[in-house]
Write an enzyme that holds these catalytic residues in place. Structure first.
Site, PDB file in Angstrom:
ATOM      1  CD  GLU A  88      46.863  45.324  32.729  1.00  9.91           C
ATOM      2  OE1 GLU A  88      47.986  45.634  32.360  1.00  9.91           O
ATOM      3  OE2 GLU A  88      46.593  45.065  33.914  1.00  9.91           O
TER       4      GLU A  88
ATOM      5  CG  HIS B 264      46.356  45.549  38.144  1.00  8.44           C
ATOM      6  ND1 HIS B 264      46.569  44.245  38.532  1.00  8.44           N
ATOM      7  CD2 HIS B 264      47.152  45.762  37.071  1.00  8.44           C
ATOM      8  CE1 HIS B 264      47.473  43.701  37.728  1.00  8.44           C
ATOM      9  NE2 HIS B 264      47.841  44.605  36.830  1.00  8.44           N
TER      10      HIS B 264
HETATM   11  P1  PGA Z   1      52.759  42.016  32.595  1.00 13.25           P
HETATM   12  O1  PGA Z   1      51.763  42.764  33.592  1.00 13.25           O
HETATM   13  O2  PGA Z   1      53.266  43.028  31.613  1.00 13.25           O
HETATM   14  O3  PGA Z   1      53.849  41.470  33.482  1.00 13.25           O
HETATM   15  O4  PGA Z   1      51.993  40.922  31.936  1.00 13.25           O
HETATM   16  C1  PGA Z   1      50.885  43.759  33.158  1.00 13.25           C
HETATM   17  C2  PGA Z   1      50.072  44.251  34.322  1.00 13.25           C
HETATM   18  O5  PGA Z   1      49.731  43.455  35.200  1.00 13.25           O
HETATM   19  O6  PGA Z   1      49.754  45.462  34.411  1.00 13.25           O
END
Ligand code: PGA
Length: 242
Positions: A153, A87
């Site tokens: 992401e 992540h």
């Molecule tokens: P968010 O985070 O939905 O708050 O943007 C996603 C993540 O960090 O996995």
């Protein structure tokens, strides 16, 4: 068939109110996959309550002198199904490298855990026109196995509790997902699920999930609000799997 997966990344927060109730939106569903990523402290109670869970982090080593860490083996022993790997919080605050993320993914696969591997460019990399180069570098390091799940992401779209942060536009997200899919070997392109993460919420989920290359969501902020998370799960249920 790529079954949709909606995963709640609770980060360093306790499980939201009602998480273990009969009508909890975090419970497994018949039509799609639903999973939660609680803190390591909360994993055991979530699994005991019948939720499908994953670890937010796990070291590839089985045990040893790694103060404060837990191993993927321990996560497996607890009953985890998934393991989040790389992540952006971990890459940023714990200096996780592409090679280390790949080691985690390898170890997870060897243990029978499904690695959910996060990739994505920062705002600075995007502004410099380096999105594709970064994604190529991050993907190149990974084990190419049909069981892996990728979570794209874009770091600039992750809410970090700030409602002013905007998700990627649907067309940008779909275009990037299609690019990430093209980086998979041909025999895996139809199999590997690619989730979107970054400010997904009850309002924008349906449009994002309707895109042919978006197979689900890794949801942070909105996953801490049960009704918001329920709306995302319901949106995913309505959309047929490719
Ligand atoms: P968010 O985070 O939905 O708050 O943007 C996603 C993540 O960090 O996995």
């Amino acid at each position: 068939m790529r079954k949709k997966l909606i995963a709640a990344n609770w980060k360093m927060n306790p499980p939201p109110a009602g998480w273990d109730g009969k009508n909890s939106p975090y419970r497994p569903d018949k039509k799609i996959d639903v999973a939660v990523f609680p803190t390591h402290i909360d994993l055991q109670q979530c699994i005991a309550a019948g939720l499908v869970a994953g670890s937010q982090f796990g070291r590839p080593e089985v045990s040893g002198a790694f103060t404060g860490d837990v191993s993927l083996k321990m996560a497996k022993y607890l009953g985890c199904t998934y393991a989040l790997c790389g992540h952006s919080d971990r890459r940023q605050f714990h200096a996780e490298t592409d090679a280390f993320v790949a080691e985690q993914a390898d170890a997870a696969l060897a243990l029978g855990l499904i690695p959910v591997i996060c990739i994505g460019e920062t705002a600075k990399e995007r502004a410099a026109g380096k999105t594709k180069i970064v994604l190529e570098r991050q993907m190149k390091a990974l084990p190419m196995d049909p069981r892996i799940i990728i979570a794209y992401e874009p770091v600039w779209a992750i809410s970090r509790g700030d409602p002013a942060v905007k998700p990627a536009t649907t067309s940008d997200a779909e275009e990037t997902h299609a690019f990430v899919r093209s980086l998979l070997p041909p025999h895996l392109r139809g199999k590997v699920r690619i989730l979107y993460g970054g400010s997904m919420n009850g309002q924008n989920a349906k449009e994002l999930l309707l895109q042919p290359n978006i197979d689900g969501g890794l949801v942070g902020g909105a996953s801490l609000k049960p009704e918001e998370f329920r709306a995302i799960v319901e949106a995913a249920i309505e959309i047929p799997h490719p």
